[in-house]
Design a protein around this motif. Structure first.
Motif, PDB file in Angstrom:
ATOM      1  N   ASP A  69      23.893  35.330  53.388  1.00 31.66           N
ATOM      2  CA  ASP A  69      23.118  36.113  52.442  1.00 31.66           C
ATOM      3  C   ASP A  69      23.994  36.584  51.292  1.00 31.66           C
ATOM      4  O   ASP A  69      25.224  36.444  51.314  1.00 31.66           O
ATOM      5  CB  ASP A  69      22.500  37.322  53.152  1.00 31.66           C
ATOM      6  N   MET A  70      23.350  37.169  50.290  1.00 33.42           N
ATOM      7  CA  MET A  70      24.080  37.828  49.221  1.00 33.42           C
ATOM      8  C   MET A  70      24.895  38.998  49.766  1.00 33.42           C
ATOM      9  O   MET A  70      24.607  39.526  50.836  1.00 33.42           O
ATOM     10  CB  MET A  70      23.109  38.375  48.171  1.00 33.42           C
ATOM     11  N   LEU A  71      25.897  39.393  49.005  1.00 35.78           N
ATOM     12  CA  LEU A  71      26.673  40.573  49.348  1.00 35.78           C
ATOM     13  C   LEU A  71      25.761  41.789  49.443  1.00 35.78           C
ATOM     14  O   LEU A  71      24.938  42.030  48.572  1.00 35.78           O
ATOM     15  CB  LEU A  71      27.744  40.814  48.281  1.00 35.78           C
ATOM     16  N   VAL A  72      25.910  42.544  50.525  1.00 36.97           N
ATOM     17  CA  VAL A  72      25.183  43.799  50.703  1.00 36.97           C
ATOM     18  C   VAL A  72      26.197  44.930  50.672  1.00 36.97           C
ATOM     19  O   VAL A  72      27.211  44.882  51.364  1.00 36.97           O
ATOM     20  CB  VAL A  72      24.403  43.812  52.031  1.00 36.97           C
ATOM     21  N   LEU A 122      34.352  46.128  47.921  1.00 37.16           N
ATOM     22  CA  LEU A 122      35.485  46.035  47.003  1.00 37.16           C
ATOM     23  C   LEU A 122      35.088  46.512  45.610  1.00 37.16           C
ATOM     24  O   LEU A 122      34.893  45.703  44.705  1.00 37.16           O
ATOM     25  CB  LEU A 122      35.980  44.584  46.926  1.00 37.16           C
ATOM     26  N   PRO A 123      34.924  47.814  45.388  1.00 33.42           N
ATOM     27  CA  PRO A 123      34.517  48.273  44.058  1.00 33.42           C
ATOM     28  C   PRO A 123      35.592  48.022  43.004  1.00 33.42           C
ATOM     29  O   PRO A 123      36.769  47.934  43.314  1.00 33.42           O
ATOM     30  CB  PRO A 123      34.295  49.777  44.268  1.00 33.42           C
ATOM     31  N   ARG A 124      35.143  47.867  41.754  1.00 27.24           N
ATOM     32  CA  ARG A 124      36.016  47.760  40.589  1.00 27.24           C
ATOM     33  C   ARG A 124      36.974  46.580  40.682  1.00 27.24           C
ATOM     34  O   ARG A 124      38.182  46.728  40.528  1.00 27.24           O
ATOM     35  CB  ARG A 124      36.811  49.059  40.419  1.00 27.24           C
ATOM     36  N   ILE A 125      36.432  45.374  40.928  1.00 32.82           N
ATOM     37  CA  ILE A 125      37.308  44.199  41.041  1.00 32.82           C
ATOM     38  C   ILE A 125      37.273  43.353  39.776  1.00 32.82           C
ATOM     39  O   ILE A 125      37.991  42.363  39.677  1.00 32.82           O
ATOM     40  CB  ILE A 125      36.937  43.332  42.270  1.00 32.82           C
ATOM     41  N   CYS A 126      36.422  43.701  38.804  1.00 34.46           N
ATOM     42  CA  CYS A 126      36.421  42.954  37.545  1.00 34.46           C
ATOM     43  C   CYS A 126      35.879  43.851  36.435  1.00 34.46           C
ATOM     44  O   CYS A 126      35.650  45.027  36.652  1.00 34.46           O
ATOM     45  CB  CYS A 126      35.632  41.662  37.660  1.00 34.46           C
ATOM     46  N   ILE A 184      33.662  37.520  48.597  1.00 34.67           N
ATOM     47  CA  ILE A 184      34.749  38.123  47.824  1.00 34.67           C
ATOM     48  C   ILE A 184      34.831  37.470  46.440  1.00 34.67           C
ATOM     49  O   ILE A 184      34.663  36.266  46.292  1.00 34.67           O
ATOM     50  CB  ILE A 184      36.092  37.964  48.567  1.00 34.67           C
ATOM     51  N   ALA A 185      35.115  38.282  45.442  1.00 29.02           N
ATOM     52  CA  ALA A 185      35.121  37.818  44.050  1.00 29.02           C
ATOM     53  C   ALA A 185      36.232  36.816  43.769  1.00 29.02           C
ATOM     54  O   ALA A 185      37.336  36.903  44.315  1.00 29.02           O
ATOM     55  CB  ALA A 185      35.263  39.005  43.112  1.00 29.02           C
ATOM     56  N   ASN A 186      35.913  35.882  42.886  1.00 30.20           N
ATOM     57  CA  ASN A 186      36.858  34.894  42.374  1.00 30.20           C
ATOM     58  C   ASN A 186      36.832  34.951  40.850  1.00 30.20           C
ATOM     59  O   ASN A 186      35.803  35.251  40.257  1.00 30.20           O
ATOM     60  CB  ASN A 186      36.463  33.487  42.821  1.00 30.20           C
ATOM     61  N   GLU A 187      37.949  34.620  40.210  1.00 35.17           N
ATOM     62  CA  GLU A 187      37.984  34.597  38.742  1.00 35.17           C
ATOM     63  C   GLU A 187      38.528  33.289  38.192  1.00 35.17           C
ATOM     64  O   GLU A 187      38.792  33.189  36.998  1.00 35.17           O
ATOM     65  CB  GLU A 187      38.813  35.773  38.220  1.00 35.17           C
ATOM     66  N   GLY A 188      38.698  32.284  39.061  1.00 36.88           N
ATOM     67  CA  GLY A 188      39.181  30.997  38.583  1.00 36.88           C
ATOM     68  C   GLY A 188      38.676  29.848  39.430  1.00 36.88           C
ATOM     69  O   GLY A 188      39.335  28.821  39.565  1.00 36.88           O
ATOM     70  N   LYS A 189      37.483  30.023  40.013  1.00 36.86           N
ATOM     71  CA  LYS A 189      36.871  28.991  40.841  1.00 36.86           C
ATOM     72  C   LYS A 189      35.425  28.794  40.402  1.00 36.86           C
ATOM     73  O   LYS A 189      34.830  29.674  39.787  1.00 36.86           O
ATOM     74  CB  LYS A 189      36.894  29.385  42.325  1.00 36.86           C
ATOM     75  N   LEU A 190      34.862  27.620  40.760  1.00 42.03           N
ATOM     76  CA  LEU A 190      33.459  27.377  40.446  1.00 42.03           C
ATOM     77  C   LEU A 190      32.834  26.479  41.494  1.00 42.03           C
ATOM     78  O   LEU A 190      33.460  25.541  41.968  1.00 42.03           O
ATOM     79  CB  LEU A 190      33.304  26.751  39.057  1.00 42.03           C
ATOM     80  N   PRO A 191      31.590  26.765  41.887  1.00 40.10           N
ATOM     81  CA  PRO A 191      30.792  25.787  42.627  1.00 40.10           C
ATOM     82  C   PRO A 191      29.997  24.944  41.636  1.00 40.10           C
ATOM     83  O   PRO A 191      29.442  25.475  40.665  1.00 40.10           O
ATOM     84  CB  PRO A 191      29.869  26.660  43.488  1.00 40.10           C
ATOM     85  N   ALA A 192      29.966  23.647  41.868  1.00 39.39           N
ATOM     86  CA  ALA A 192      29.209  22.723  41.021  1.00 39.39           C
ATOM     87  C   ALA A 192      28.196  21.995  41.890  1.00 39.39           C
ATOM     88  O   ALA A 192      28.551  21.492  42.964  1.00 39.39           O
ATOM     89  CB  ALA A 192      30.143  21.720  40.357  1.00 39.39           C
ATOM     90  N   THR A 212      31.918  35.332  40.658  1.00 42.15           N
ATOM     91  CA  THR A 212      32.738  36.540  40.519  1.00 42.15           C
ATOM     92  C   THR A 212      32.242  37.592  41.513  1.00 42.15           C
ATOM     93  O   THR A 212      32.440  37.466  42.707  1.00 42.15           O
ATOM     94  CB  THR A 212      32.719  37.039  39.068  1.00 42.15           C
ATOM     95  N   ARG A 213      31.606  38.659  41.036  1.00 39.90           N
ATOM     96  CA  ARG A 213      31.131  39.700  41.950  1.00 39.90           C
ATOM     97  C   ARG A 213      30.132  39.110  42.951  1.00 39.90           C
ATOM     98  O   ARG A 213      29.204  38.420  42.575  1.00 39.90           O
ATOM     99  CB  ARG A 213      30.460  40.823  41.164  1.00 39.90           C
TER     100      ARG A 213
END
Length: 364
Positions: free
Chosen positions: A353-356, A360-364, A295-303, A249-250
């Motif tokens: 790297d991680m998001l720095v 995109l504030p307030r996406i979830c 960028i945030a996702n709300e219906g995906k997953l890495p396995a 997500t975030r």
């Protein structure tokens, strides 16, 4: 899990906790929007304030849900909570109500759990339209019914006008764990393969374009969806070869995979050409100067799965409606520990790297 295995897991969690403390430090004196991004600033806040105060083995694992046994039953449960402050409340493909149900279901699913029950807490701003509240509640009820879970308890608070931006929602959830083997972000092993269930960045870009009313011709929809049935299909096909699942997500896929690499003391190498991104999302990211991997996702997953079951796991994901566009995108390596690399389309290699910051504030 036998006592020796439990001791090994606890020792690894402790080493990871110490490594994270060295990697993330909180220097800020006041909270900024970046602390809610899910990226480095969020990790600095968690490691600098919350983790030391609340430290215990379940929390220190830093998985999407805490897992624990039920005394004397042999059963294990997963428990999670999340708070939703998305702006706008209604967006292409969903709304804050649907998002709050799906998000909590997905955190439970990443622990290998069958979601059972949710709670719902509402913080309402004085003057919020009842019609909008009815619409959001109906959306939550529909999402819960379709996913086969029940909202069984909740709470409502009202604050003064201007103090809550309309509506905030908190949901918590409990689920019954299906797996009999350890599943979590400390379980990655060299040689494992990285599967991704579909294109990244849809949700964050849909929110961004709607909120900012940018003049970009596109029909990007949020990918919000409950993933527990997709996880069940993967577990049925790959069994204990499934080592870790994560809700990107975030901070997106980049942050999720960095968290996994740090926790398991391994490296992850990704192939950029294999990571699915919709053309319209890629185009919007290029215009806005954003990286779709963050960028945030709300219906995906890495396995993360053992290499010997990777093809079977990928086939199972592709056979599911929510995994039709799944791809194998990379490999876990032993060194250098705690790093994620991207093999670029032009043949180079760069650190992912991680998001720095907080683009995109307030996406979830």
């Amino acid at each position: 899990m036998d006592d020796t295995r439990i001791d090994d897991v606890l020792k690894k969690i402790e080493r990871t906790r110490q490594a994270r403390r060295h990697k993330f430090y909180l220097r800020d004196e006041k909270i900024t929007l970046s602390h809610g991004s899910g990226g480095k600033a969020t990790h600095n806040l968690v490691e600098g304030v919350f983790a030391p105060a609340f430290s215990n083995p379940m929390l220190d694992a830093m998985d999407d849900a805490a897992t624990f046994g039920v005394n004397g039953t042999g059963q294990r449960l997963a428990f999670t909570t999340d708070t939703y402050v998305v702006s706008p409340l209604f967006f292409p493909g969903g709304d804050i109500g649907k998002l709050s149900v799906h998000g909590t279901i997905n955190d439970l699913a990443m622990a290998g759990a069958q979601p059972l029950y949710l709670s719902a807490g509402f913080i309402l701003e004085e003057g919020f339209p009842i019609a909008d509240l009815r619409r959001i509640v109906a959306s939550m009820a529909q999402a819960a019914t379709e996913a086969g879970v029940a909202i069984v308890t909740g709470d409502t608070k009202v604050v003064q006008r201007g103090k809550a931006d309309g509506l905030f929602i908190n949901t918590a959830g409990v689920g019954l764990i299906r797996t009999t083997w350890p599943l979590g972000q400390t379980e990655l092993q060299p040689g494992d393969k990285v599967l991704l269930s579909g294109p990244v960045g849809d949700h964050g870009i849909a929110i961004m374009l709607t909120r900012e009313a940018l003049d970009i011709e596109t029909d990007i929809q949020s990918d919000t969806a409950p993933l527990h049935s997709l996880v069940a299909a993967l577990l049925a096909a790959a069994g204990d070869g499934v080592h870790s699942l994560k809700d990107p997500t975030r901070g997106g896929v980049a942050t999720a995979l960095n968290e996994m690499a740090i926790s398991s003391e391994v490296s992850v190498a990704l192939d950029e050409h294999a990571i699915p991104v919709r053309p319209e999302v890629r185009g919007a990211c290029e215009i806005l100067g954003l990286d779709p991997q963050t960028i945030a996702n709300e219906g995906k997953l890495p396995a993360i799965v053992a290499h010997e079951v990777a093809e079977a796991g990928l086939a199972a994901m592709r056979a599911h409606p929510l995994g039709r566009e799944a791809m194998m995108i990379g490999t876990v390596q032993a060194e250098p520990a705690g790093m994620v690399f991207l093999r670029t389309d032009i043949g180079g290699m760069r650190v992912l790297d991680m998001l720095v910051g907080d683009p995109l504030p307030r996406i979830c």
